[in-house]
Each structure stands twice: as structure tokens, then as C-alpha cells.
Design a protein around this motif. Sequence first.
Motif, PDB file in Angstrom:
ATOM      1  N   LEU A 257      49.315  51.503  49.225  1.00  0.00           N
ATOM      2  CA  LEU A 257      49.814  50.341  48.497  1.00  0.00           C
ATOM      3  C   LEU A 257      48.764  49.728  47.585  1.00  0.00           C
ATOM      4  O   LEU A 257      49.080  49.318  46.460  1.00  0.00           O
ATOM      5  N   ALA A 258      47.522  49.638  48.031  1.00  0.00           N
ATOM      6  CA  ALA A 258      46.482  49.043  47.185  1.00  0.00           C
ATOM      7  C   ALA A 258      46.253  49.870  45.922  1.00  0.00           C
ATOM      8  O   ALA A 258      46.040  49.309  44.830  1.00  0.00           O
ATOM      9  N   GLU A 259      46.312  51.191  46.032  1.00  0.00           N
ATOM     10  CA  GLU A 259      46.149  52.050  44.857  1.00  0.00           C
ATOM     11  C   GLU A 259      47.300  51.866  43.878  1.00  0.00           C
ATOM     12  O   GLU A 259      47.086  51.812  42.659  1.00  0.00           O
ATOM     13  N   VAL A 260      48.513  51.760  44.388  1.00  0.00           N
ATOM     14  CA  VAL A 260      49.664  51.564  43.511  1.00  0.00           C
ATOM     15  C   VAL A 260      49.571  50.207  42.821  1.00  0.00           C
ATOM     16  O   VAL A 260      49.860  50.085  41.620  1.00  0.00           O
ATOM     17  N   CYS A 261      49.174  49.173  43.558  1.00  0.00           N
ATOM     18  CA  CYS A 261      48.998  47.850  42.945  1.00  0.00           C
ATOM     19  C   CYS A 261      47.950  47.906  41.838  1.00  0.00           C
ATOM     20  O   CYS A 261      48.105  47.278  40.783  1.00  0.00           O
ATOM     21  N   ASN A 262      46.895  48.655  42.062  1.00  0.00           N
ATOM     22  CA  ASN A 262      45.827  48.778  41.066  1.00  0.00           C
ATOM     23  C   ASN A 262      46.329  49.413  39.782  1.00  0.00           C
ATOM     24  O   ASN A 262      45.897  49.057  38.682  1.00  0.00           O
TER      25      ASN A 262
ATOM     26  N   PRO B 293      48.410  43.917  36.123  1.00  0.00           N
ATOM     27  CA  PRO B 293      47.279  43.627  35.218  1.00  0.00           C
ATOM     28  C   PRO B 293      46.056  43.161  36.002  1.00  0.00           C
ATOM     29  O   PRO B 293      46.125  42.871  37.200  1.00  0.00           O
ATOM     30  N   THR B 294      44.937  43.032  35.305  1.00  0.00           N
ATOM     31  CA  THR B 294      43.649  42.789  35.969  1.00  0.00           C
ATOM     32  C   THR B 294      43.624  41.504  36.776  1.00  0.00           C
ATOM     33  O   THR B 294      43.253  41.497  37.956  1.00  0.00           O
ATOM     34  N   VAL B 295      44.012  40.386  36.172  1.00  0.00           N
ATOM     35  CA  VAL B 295      43.913  39.095  36.866  1.00  0.00           C
ATOM     36  C   VAL B 295      44.812  39.039  38.100  1.00  0.00           C
ATOM     37  O   VAL B 295      44.346  38.695  39.198  1.00  0.00           O
ATOM     38  N   PRO B 296      46.110  39.366  37.991  1.00  0.00           N
ATOM     39  CA  PRO B 296      46.932  39.383  39.216  1.00  0.00           C
ATOM     40  C   PRO B 296      46.420  40.356  40.265  1.00  0.00           C
ATOM     41  O   PRO B 296      46.514  40.087  41.465  1.00  0.00           O
ATOM     42  N   ARG B 297      45.857  41.469  39.816  1.00  0.00           N
ATOM     43  CA  ARG B 297      45.355  42.458  40.776  1.00  0.00           C
ATOM     44  C   ARG B 297      44.176  41.895  41.579  1.00  0.00           C
ATOM     45  O   ARG B 297      44.095  42.079  42.795  1.00  0.00           O
ATOM     46  N   ILE B 298      43.280  41.179  40.905  1.00  0.00           N
ATOM     47  CA  ILE B 298      42.126  40.594  41.600  1.00  0.00           C
ATOM     48  C   ILE B 298      42.579  39.487  42.546  1.00  0.00           C
ATOM     49  O   ILE B 298      42.094  39.384  43.683  1.00  0.00           O
TER      50      ILE B 298
ATOM     51  N   PHE C  34      40.363  50.407  52.781  1.00  0.00           N
ATOM     52  CA  PHE C  34      41.437  50.886  51.912  1.00  0.00           C
ATOM     53  C   PHE C  34      41.718  49.882  50.797  1.00  0.00           C
ATOM     54  O   PHE C  34      41.903  50.255  49.638  1.00  0.00           O
ATOM     55  N   VAL C  35      41.767  48.609  51.153  1.00  0.00           N
ATOM     56  CA  VAL C  35      42.092  47.576  50.165  1.00  0.00           C
ATOM     57  C   VAL C  35      41.003  47.485  49.108  1.00  0.00           C
ATOM     58  O   VAL C  35      41.291  47.393  47.908  1.00  0.00           O
ATOM     59  N   MET C  36      39.746  47.513  49.516  1.00  0.00           N
ATOM     60  CA  MET C  36      38.650  47.419  48.546  1.00  0.00           C
ATOM     61  C   MET C  36      38.636  48.620  47.616  1.00  0.00           C
ATOM     62  O   MET C  36      38.506  48.479  46.394  1.00  0.00           O
ATOM     63  N   GLU C  37      38.773  49.812  48.166  1.00  0.00           N
ATOM     64  CA  GLU C  37      38.761  51.004  47.331  1.00  0.00           C
ATOM     65  C   GLU C  37      39.975  51.056  46.422  1.00  0.00           C
ATOM     66  O   GLU C  37      39.882  51.457  45.262  1.00  0.00           O
ATOM     67  N   GLY C  38      41.133  50.669  46.948  1.00  0.00           N
ATOM     68  CA  GLY C  38      42.348  50.756  46.150  1.00  0.00           C
ATOM     69  C   GLY C  38      42.390  49.768  45.010  1.00  0.00           C
ATOM     70  O   GLY C  38      42.706  50.118  43.871  1.00  0.00           O
ATOM     71  N   PHE C  39      42.056  48.509  45.285  1.00  0.00           N
ATOM     72  CA  PHE C  39      42.144  47.472  44.263  1.00  0.00           C
ATOM     73  C   PHE C  39      40.993  47.520  43.271  1.00  0.00           C
ATOM     74  O   PHE C  39      41.179  47.266  42.079  1.00  0.00           O
ATOM     75  N   LEU C  40      39.781  47.798  43.742  1.00  0.00           N
ATOM     76  CA  LEU C  40      38.588  47.658  42.908  1.00  0.00           C
ATOM     77  C   LEU C  40      37.912  48.967  42.554  1.00  0.00           C
ATOM     78  O   LEU C  40      36.941  48.965  41.785  1.00  0.00           O
ATOM     79  N   ASN C  41      38.383  50.088  43.105  1.00  0.00           N
ATOM     80  CA  ASN C  41      37.741  51.373  42.894  1.00  0.00           C
ATOM     81  C   ASN C  41      36.275  51.356  43.322  1.00  0.00           C
ATOM     82  O   ASN C  41      35.429  52.019  42.730  1.00  0.00           O
ATOM     83  N   LEU C  42      35.965  50.565  44.348  1.00  0.00           N
ATOM     84  CA  LEU C  42      34.606  50.483  44.868  1.00  0.00           C
ATOM     85  C   LEU C  42      34.471  51.402  46.082  1.00  0.00           C
ATOM     86  O   LEU C  42      35.313  51.388  46.965  1.00  0.00           O
ATOM     87  N   ARG C  43      33.414  52.152  46.092  1.00  0.00           N
ATOM     88  CA  ARG C  43      33.158  53.053  47.213  1.00  0.00           C
ATOM     89  C   ARG C  43      31.884  52.597  47.928  1.00  0.00           C
ATOM     90  O   ARG C  43      30.781  52.951  47.529  1.00  0.00           O
TER      91      ARG C  43
END
Length: 585
Positions: free
Chosen positions: A158-163, A167-172, A421-430
Motif C-alpha cells: 500500500l505505501a508503494e502504491v500511495c507513493n 502528489p508530494t505534499v499529500p504523500r508526505i 515498509f512505510v518508510m521505504e514505500g513512501f520515501l524510497n529510503l533504504r
Amino acid sequence: MKRLRAKIFSVYSSGEGSYPVTIDVLPLPQSIMGTDEQPDLPEGEGLKDSGDIQTINCHYSYSTPQDDGEAHSTYFDEKVPIPEHSSEVFSFRKLWAFTGPGFLMSIAYLDPGNIESDLQSGSKAGFKLLWVLLCATIVGLLLQRLAARLGIVTGMHLAEVCNRHYPTVPRIILWLMVELAIIGSDMQEVIGCAIAFNLLSLNRIPLWGGVLITISDTFLFLFLDKYGLRKLEAFFGFLITVMAITFGYEYVMVSPDQGQLLKGMFVPYCQGCGPVQLEQAVGIVGAVIMPHNIYLHSALVKSREVDRADAKKVKEANKYFFIESTIALFISFLINVFVVAVFAAGFYGHTNSQVHAVCNQSGSPNTDLFPQDNNTLQVDIYKGGVMLGCFFGPAALYIWAVGILAAGQSSTMTGTYSGQFVMEGFLNLRWSRFARVLLTRSVAIIPTLLVAVFQDVQHLTGMNDFLNVLQSMQLPFALIPILTFTSLSSLMNDFANGLVCKIAGGVAILVVCGINMYFVVVYVTSLHSVWLYLLAGLLSLAYLSFVAYLVWQCLIALGVPCLDVRGRVRTGHSMFVEDQQDTDS
């Protein structure tokens, strides 16, 4: 050298159904890259500007969608293979292969916050609210089914699909809200573990010491994760078994009235109930349905090898994951019933003075927890363990503490999965596993440690009410997106929600969110502060505005295209395009 990569979720129609297609736009020739001239493209091909989303028209051929190696993988470096060559309608071998994600998901239904809600329900309303627990679990199962289906069909959580959609602001903002829910859940788990250590040591380990000990969860998690996915899932199964045995022991020892239990479970009525019982019923729903658990389950199902090019295999995976989730939530429901029944049979209608007298006779060192008055007993996880020890002997107290410890340890690890999962999906942070666990655990431990050091156990357990309110407020940020994306035929293809599922899902989400908003209002009005009312009003305005935005997107996905004034959400045979520039070394 730069290249433009366009990930396009489109629909390829064939005789056997529709499937997503991914197209890579290769670099333009150097002769074109170095000039301002436009390439000669056939008519009807090329990039078209559509405002917020760019679409591309080109000729393409069907290819089997595979994981491209760039998909986010958190802890699941391996995937469980699914047995082949089985023409049976149902196969236990296949069910066993799919077993795991549902049980990890079900742990969120057994965290210390849920256990406290259960014991309060039993002590305040007896068996009368068991039907609310049953209904909340069924609604939770339906929502978890949507989450699992999204991960199975799309190969994304779900986090990847939301990403890829928002748009950027709602996603953050969405990411921040989900992170708050995860931190709130983690704090409840820290509180539960600290109380369990205190009870097991007969108060020798202070509450702040128990909070510090929970830091070891970080190293425990990293240690277990190295032994493989199936062994990790088996360990979670062991913890659920510990909870079932410990709370089941309490249930057998108290021996509740089975007739009253069944009546409370299947008769949706609460005779003689007042505001206290109504508030508790709302609290049950808020404790059972957890926002971060939706994100978690959509990711966990990716740990199985499912050929998404084959519609039959996808349908089969949906079936087995639903069966597994049903079994897992049934077991979690039974454990919750054990806790409700123990406190309903043993302590419903008791006063503080009655419990004080029994604890005094048993020689309990915690008799001062219960003042000598005739007020109705107020129970929490800590008092619950003390009361069991007073009424049924020290063994009951120790067994209760072991069950709470198992609940806290298991749910804290699944909370860590959710955060990753949420951090990687929304922010592409590893981030490294150690860094992620240390961050969330530090955020959860610091405020909990301060309360444990400078306050008493009543204030520590009282934090659960605030944390339940916090998580209740985050529910729309998981439930609305999951209904939105599972209703998009351009994303889910033949597995998109039908009309009945859309209506049922929308009604369920509306009811759940409405119930939890009532819980929030009740909690805020109990604060009796004008400044807090003013602050709550301002925050509520911003909160409701963002929820309205998500609802707007959801209504478009549900089939109200007249609301799509800017073309942000495209349904049917349209495309979602994500353009990104990759640098090739």
C-alpha cells in the motif's frame, strides 16, 4: 548517461483477461540528445502533457510482468515457493505454503492495547460487549482481505502504491500520519513489556527498568531475522501459542458461564448499558482495527512466489491468503474472548473495597492500588495481573505476565516491519535494519521512560487511552487509500472491487471512522480545558480537510468521474505514469 524510465500501469486486453504492462522508454540517440531538434515520430506516438500526470502512447507487446529487482525488499530476501501440479480444489500443502503473513498480521489484534481493552470490557460490561468484539474482528478481516489482495495482484504494498499515486505534499502528510500510528502502537508495546517485567519480578524491576530492557528487542529482532523467513514466522507462531496457553489457562481457572458468554457474543444487545459501556464499545473497535496493520499485510503477502501473469494463480493466492487470514483472526478472536471472559466472570461489578479486602487477605504487596471505597473498579493491565494474583494465587499472576510479555514482544517486531515498509514505500529510503529499529524504538521509549521515572503505574497505563485516541485518528489514512486502490480497474484489472464490495467497504469504513471519531470527541471533552478545546478545533479543521481530499480521490475511484476535474485519478483503461530519471554509471 541519463535515461527516462516510465512505469505505466495500463491494461492489456486479451482473451484471458487484462494484465498490467511495464514499458521502459530507452534513451534517445546521441544525435538528438545534443540538439534542440525534435525527433520525427510517427503520428499518434510520443509524450503528451495531461497536466498533473504524463501519459505516453506507443505500440507495445504483452510481456509477463516480473519483479524488476528494484522493488522494495525489507527483510524478505527470500520468497516461499508454492507447490505446483495440484489439480485439487483445496490443497493443504498449498495452504501451508501460504501460511505465515496472516498470523504475523493477526498479532496486531493481540497487542497490549487490545488486551487492556478486553479486560476493561469484561470488568465494565461483563459479557455484554462480546458481539462488538466479534463484529469488529469480522470487519477487520474484510479490510485485511483488501490489503492482501492489493499486494498479491499488483506486487506492490500500500505505501508503494500511495507513493506512485498521490502528489508530494499529500504523500508526505500520509506518511507522517502512519508513522504516528506506528509510534503510538510501539509505545503501547513498550508499556506492556515494562509492566510484564515488573510483575514477573514482584516489583524488583522498576517500570523504568522494564522500559530500558525493551531496548533488547532491537537485537532480538536482528538476531532472529538472520535465520530465514519460515523460521521467523514459526517464532511468531510460538508467541501466539504462548498467548493462547496463558490466557486460556486463566479462562479455564475462572470457569465463566458459557451460556452468558454465548449470549453476549451472538445477541447484539446491551441491557442496562450506559455511557461507560458505550464508550467501551467504541474503544473495542478502535483497539481491534489498527491503521498500520493494513500497510503491513499488503507487504507481507509479497513473500510468496506468485506468478502474476497467470490470473488463475493470482486468484488461487487470494483464496489461500483469505483462508489463512480467517484462521489467524479466529485464533486471535478466541484469545481476546479468553481475556474478556476472565474479567467478566471474575471482576464485573466489583468495587475497590472488595478487591482491597481480598488482596489484603492474600498478602499482596500491591494492596494500596485499590482504595477502600465503593467506587466501581477501574482495571488496567497492571491491576489486572495483581487482581488475578489476589483472587487465584501467584501462578495466575505469573502466567498473566508471561502472556502480556509475549504480546508485547511479538507486536513490537511486527510494528518494526510496518515502519520499514512505510518508510521505504513512501520515501524510497533504504535504511539499515538496525537504524530503523533504533529510531522507532527510541521515539517510543523516551516519553514512556519519562513517565515511568517521574510518575506512577497509573499514569503509565493511562497513556494507553491517549494512544488509542491517536491511533483512532489515523484510521482514515489507511482505510480510505486501501478502498481507493483496490477499486481501480486500471490497477487491479479483473480483481478490482465489484459494486457490492465497493458499497460494503465504503459503509464499513464510514462506520469504523465514525465510531472512532466519537471516541476521540469523548476523550477530548474529558480534558476540561478551553485551550485544549481551541487547539483540538484547529487541528480538527486541518485533519478533516485532508480526510476530505482522500475521500474525493476515493469517490472518483469508486465510479464518480464527474469529481475528477483535473484528471488526477484515471479509471478504466487509462494509465498511471511515474517518470523518473535514473543515472547510469
